[in-house]
Motif scaffolding. Sequence first.
Motif, PDB file in Angstrom:
ATOM      1  N   ILE A 152       5.011 -82.435  -5.022  1.00 32.88           N
ATOM      2  CA  ILE A 152       5.375 -81.306  -4.942  1.00 32.88           C
ATOM      3  C   ILE A 152       4.400 -80.175  -5.231  1.00 32.88           C
ATOM      4  O   ILE A 152       4.209 -80.593  -6.714  1.00 32.88           O
ATOM      5  CB  ILE A 152       6.600 -81.445  -5.628  1.00 32.88           C
ATOM      6  N   ALA A 157       0.965 -69.373  -0.230  1.00 36.99           N
ATOM      7  CA  ALA A 157       1.852 -70.947  -0.411  1.00 36.99           C
ATOM      8  C   ALA A 157       2.002 -71.969   1.217  1.00 36.99           C
ATOM      9  O   ALA A 157       1.609 -72.728   1.282  1.00 36.99           O
ATOM     10  CB  ALA A 157       3.737 -70.842  -1.161  1.00 36.99           C
ATOM     11  N   ASN A 190      11.556 -72.434  -1.285  1.00 35.04           N
ATOM     12  CA  ASN A 190      11.890 -72.117  -2.634  1.00 35.04           C
ATOM     13  C   ASN A 190      12.702 -72.636  -3.309  1.00 35.04           C
ATOM     14  O   ASN A 190      13.438 -72.576  -4.813  1.00 35.04           O
ATOM     15  CB  ASN A 190      11.913 -70.263  -2.675  1.00 35.04           C
ATOM     16  N   TYR A 220       7.246 -75.495   3.342  1.00 38.03           N
ATOM     17  CA  TYR A 220       7.692 -75.059   2.279  1.00 38.03           C
ATOM     18  C   TYR A 220       8.799 -74.478   2.185  1.00 38.03           C
ATOM     19  O   TYR A 220      10.204 -74.587   3.018  1.00 38.03           O
ATOM     20  CB  TYR A 220       6.778 -73.658   2.315  1.00 38.03           C
ATOM     21  N   PHE A 249      14.185 -76.771  -2.821  1.00 37.50           N
ATOM     22  CA  PHE A 249      13.537 -78.041  -2.924  1.00 37.50           C
ATOM     23  C   PHE A 249      14.772 -79.238  -2.592  1.00 37.50           C
ATOM     24  O   PHE A 249      14.351 -80.013  -2.168  1.00 37.50           O
ATOM     25  CB  PHE A 249      12.050 -78.887  -4.044  1.00 37.50           C
ATOM     26  N   TYR A 283       3.471 -76.793  -6.600  1.00 35.27           N
ATOM     27  CA  TYR A 283       3.423 -75.011  -6.778  1.00 35.27           C
ATOM     28  C   TYR A 283       3.286 -74.321  -7.636  1.00 35.27           C
ATOM     29  O   TYR A 283       1.842 -74.702  -8.063  1.00 35.27           O
ATOM     30  CB  TYR A 283       5.759 -75.360  -7.817  1.00 35.27           C
ATOM     31  N   GLY A 284       3.706 -73.096  -7.940  1.00 37.81           N
ATOM     32  CA  GLY A 284       2.693 -72.330  -8.374  1.00 37.81           C
ATOM     33  C   GLY A 284       1.792 -71.219  -8.061  1.00 37.81           C
ATOM     34  O   GLY A 284       0.450 -70.773  -8.386  1.00 37.81           O
ATOM     35  N   GLU A 313       0.011 -74.322   3.364  1.00 35.99           N
ATOM     36  CA  GLU A 313       0.680 -75.435   3.977  1.00 35.99           C
ATOM     37  C   GLU A 313       0.561 -75.450   5.198  1.00 35.99           C
ATOM     38  O   GLU A 313       0.108 -76.504   5.908  1.00 35.99           O
ATOM     39  CB  GLU A 313       2.372 -75.076   4.032  1.00 35.99           C
TER      40      GLU A 313
END
Length: 76
Positions: free
Chosen positions: A39, A49, A8, A6, A10, A41-42, A53
Amino acid sequence: RGYIGYTNNFNRRIRQHNGEIVGGAKRTQRWRPWKPLCIIYGFLDVHSALRFEYRLQHPGKKKKAGENAVNFILYN
């Protein structure tokens, strides 16, 4: 080899893992260079998140027959 993690940011994180800047995980030093495969996201929040993971990293727990896979990953 694969790595699931994880972040914030990348672009910064992949540079860390590839040794371009300091701060990459020790576990990723051996198989450089790393390239992104996917990847995702969202997510609504960090907790969701990180749960996602964890489920990807620990696939041992089995979902019930007919249980929605996405709901299983996000909510179990």
